[in-house]
Design a protein around this motif. Sequence first.
Motif, PDB file in Angstrom:
ATOM      1  N   ILE A 117       0.832  -1.204   0.000  1.00 52.95           N
ATOM      2  CA  ILE A 117       0.000   0.000   0.000  1.00 52.95           C
ATOM      3  C   ILE A 117       0.868   1.255   0.000  1.00 52.95           C
ATOM      4  O   ILE A 117       0.512   2.267  -0.615  1.00 52.95           O
ATOM      5  N   CYS A 120       1.750   3.145  -3.269  1.00 46.74           N
ATOM      6  CA  CYS A 120       0.786   4.067  -3.865  1.00 46.74           C
ATOM      7  C   CYS A 120       1.102   5.523  -3.534  1.00 46.74           C
ATOM      8  O   CYS A 120       0.597   6.433  -4.201  1.00 46.74           O
ATOM      9  N   ASP A 121       1.943   5.765  -2.524  1.00 50.47           N
ATOM     10  CA  ASP A 121       2.307   7.131  -2.134  1.00 50.47           C
ATOM     11  C   ASP A 121       3.443   7.698  -2.978  1.00 50.47           C
ATOM     12  O   ASP A 121       3.780   8.876  -2.859  1.00 50.47           O
ATOM     13  N   ASP A 123       5.136   9.272  -6.059  1.00 47.60           N
ATOM     14  CA  ASP A 123       4.764  10.064  -7.234  1.00 47.60           C
ATOM     15  C   ASP A 123       5.929  10.240  -8.195  1.00 47.60           C
ATOM     16  O   ASP A 123       5.727  10.553  -9.361  1.00 47.60           O
TER      17      ASP A 123
END
Length: 159
Positions: A117, A120-121, A123
């Motif tokens: 998870i 997903c942070d 960028d």
Amino acid sequence: MGCKKHDSDTGNCVCDAVAAIKEAQDQVDDRVDCRNSCFNNLLSPTNNNNGLDTVPFTLQSKSGGYFFATGALGRDDCFQTVFFRVENIDEKNCCATLSLLRPDADLDFDKCCVDPISLCDVDELERTRYCIEVDLDCFCAIQCLDPNLVGDIDKHKCR
């Protein structure tokens, strides 16, 4: 079923994918069949590559966990990553030199494994000159990522 059961050049699908990524990084051509396949050139001019030279990817072990490495050991800017760029590959022995791509967000690790998870942070990925040597026979999955995630190379050197 093990990874070596595929009909491919080396008998190892991960090794073949990394070889294809290296080829794509070395020479830009106009082959485009599938937007996110590791076996196609994601850096093609028809994909509007804007000078991109890296196909970032993640690797998963035979047990399903993400492979990770640590860069800048013993320094204040030490980091862990699951994101890589192929620098060199020995297809005969299925070994590769991978540079570590530094994520712009900290990844969450629970003892030995990264929390998927936390990926997903991320960028942006920053190229580094921290490198590792890997035996590609140790992996069963590879996932190519968007080349637009990768920024300029930093000042670190391969060690």
